[in-house]
Write a protein that holds these residues in place. Sequence first.
Motif, mmCIF file in Angstrom:
data_model
loop_
_atom_site.group_PDB
_atom_site.id
_atom_site.type_symbol
_atom_site.label_atom_id
_atom_site.label_comp_id
_atom_site.label_asym_id
_atom_site.label_seq_id
_atom_site.Cartn_x
_atom_site.Cartn_y
_atom_site.Cartn_z
ATOM 1 N N GLN A 19 0.872 -1.105 -0.100
ATOM 2 C CA GLN A 19 -0.071 0.099 0.009
ATOM 3 C C GLN A 19 0.901 1.253 -0.166
ATOM 4 O O GLN A 19 0.378 2.229 -0.628
ATOM 5 N N THR A 20 2.071 1.040 0.595
ATOM 6 C CA THR A 20 2.659 2.354 0.634
ATOM 7 C C THR A 20 3.563 2.477 -0.705
ATOM 8 O O THR A 20 3.212 3.740 -1.143
ATOM 9 N N LEU A 21 3.680 1.681 -1.403
ATOM 10 C CA LEU A 21 4.472 1.759 -2.832
ATOM 11 C C LEU A 21 3.134 2.130 -3.641
ATOM 12 O O LEU A 21 3.568 3.162 -4.396
ATOM 13 N N LEU A 22 2.082 1.986 -3.531
ATOM 14 C CA LEU A 22 0.867 2.345 -4.441
ATOM 15 C C LEU A 22 0.428 3.839 -4.035
ATOM 16 O O LEU A 22 0.324 4.637 -4.895
ATOM 17 N N ARG A 23 0.782 4.072 -2.778
ATOM 18 C CA ARG A 23 0.534 5.746 -2.314
ATOM 19 C C ARG A 23 1.616 6.540 -2.909
ATOM 20 O O ARG A 23 1.261 7.357 -3.461
ATOM 21 N N TRP A 24 2.871 6.139 -3.134
ATOM 22 C CA TRP A 24 3.917 6.765 -3.516
ATOM 23 C C TRP A 24 3.522 7.009 -5.270
ATOM 24 O O TRP A 24 3.769 7.976 -5.537
ATOM 25 N N LEU A 25 3.046 5.750 -5.899
ATOM 26 C CA LEU A 25 2.802 6.037 -6.997
ATOM 27 C C LEU A 25 1.439 7.006 -7.458
ATOM 28 O O LEU A 25 1.701 7.828 -8.524
ATOM 29 N N TYR A 26 0.538 6.897 -6.679
ATOM 30 C CA TYR A 26 -0.613 7.635 -6.975
ATOM 31 C C TYR A 26 -0.404 9.259 -6.490
ATOM 32 O O TYR A 26 -0.915 9.999 -7.086
ATOM 33 N N LYS A 28 2.679 10.475 -7.093
ATOM 34 C CA LYS A 28 3.596 10.819 -8.361
ATOM 35 C C LYS A 28 4.985 11.069 -7.582
ATOM 36 O O LYS A 28 5.582 12.016 -8.113
ATOM 37 N N HIS A 29 5.179 10.483 -6.440
ATOM 38 C CA HIS A 29 6.563 10.624 -5.952
ATOM 39 C C HIS A 29 7.319 9.429 -6.819
ATOM 40 O O HIS A 29 8.674 9.658 -6.791
ATOM 41 N N LEU A 30 6.847 8.779 -7.259
ATOM 42 C CA LEU A 30 7.545 7.631 -8.254
ATOM 43 C C LEU A 30 6.937 7.661 -9.499
ATOM 44 O O LEU A 30 5.665 7.740 -9.758
ATOM 45 N N ALA A 31 7.840 7.401 -10.617
ATOM 46 C CA ALA A 31 7.329 7.356 -11.776
ATOM 47 C C ALA A 31 6.430 6.063 -12.054
ATOM 48 O O ALA A 31 7.193 5.165 -11.720
ATOM 49 N N GLU A 32 5.470 5.883 -12.551
ATOM 50 C CA GLU A 32 4.772 4.719 -12.716
ATOM 51 C C GLU A 32 5.352 3.913 -13.856
ATOM 52 O O GLU A 32 5.685 4.368 -14.837
ATOM 53 N N ASP A 60 17.097 7.547 -0.594
ATOM 54 C CA ASP A 60 17.213 9.229 -0.743
ATOM 55 C C ASP A 60 16.158 9.919 0.264
ATOM 56 O O ASP A 60 16.300 11.130 0.390
ATOM 57 N N GLY A 61 15.067 9.238 0.316
ATOM 58 C CA GLY A 61 14.026 9.761 1.244
ATOM 59 C C GLY A 61 13.047 10.547 0.230
ATOM 60 O O GLY A 61 12.448 11.538 0.688
ATOM 61 N N LEU A 62 13.012 10.558 -1.204
ATOM 62 C CA LEU A 62 12.502 11.349 -1.963
ATOM 63 C C LEU A 62 11.071 10.750 -2.229
ATOM 64 O O LEU A 62 10.330 11.314 -3.085
ATOM 65 N N ALA A 63 10.650 9.655 -1.593
ATOM 66 C CA ALA A 63 9.380 8.939 -1.760
ATOM 67 C C ALA A 63 8.499 9.598 -1.028
ATOM 68 O O ALA A 63 7.398 8.817 -1.012
ATOM 69 N N GLY A 64 8.548 10.659 -0.336
ATOM 70 C CA GLY A 64 7.246 10.848 0.171
ATOM 71 C C GLY A 64 7.137 10.512 1.899
ATOM 72 O O GLY A 64 6.104 10.343 2.276
ATOM 73 N N ARG A 65 8.637 10.629 2.585
ATOM 74 C CA ARG A 65 8.331 10.103 3.868
ATOM 75 C C ARG A 65 7.531 11.166 4.855
ATOM 76 O O ARG A 65 7.836 12.236 4.430
#
Length: 78
Positions: A19-26, A28-32, A60-65
């Motif tokens: 769910q965390t990975l999906l949250r990052w995708l939704y 837009k912290h990670l390119a889908e 790097d902590g860029l995924a929306g910590r």
Amino acid sequence: MEKYYTTKQVAKSIGVGYQTLLRWLYAKHLAEPERIKLGGASVRLWTKADLQRARKQKKDGLAGRRSRTGTGRPKKRR
């Protein structure tokens, strides 16, 4: 032939929840990664490069910590 990974495999590999990975995708912290249609479902196909990019984002902590500091009730003063 290039190997592909599922979203659950990527989440487990980088040490975060699905769910965390999906949250990052939704968010837009990670390119889908690329999606394909299988029957009526849309499936993300993660390549080795996508996996490395997600791992680097987490490192790097860029995924929306999110931080827990400043949450909850204030401490009582004596």
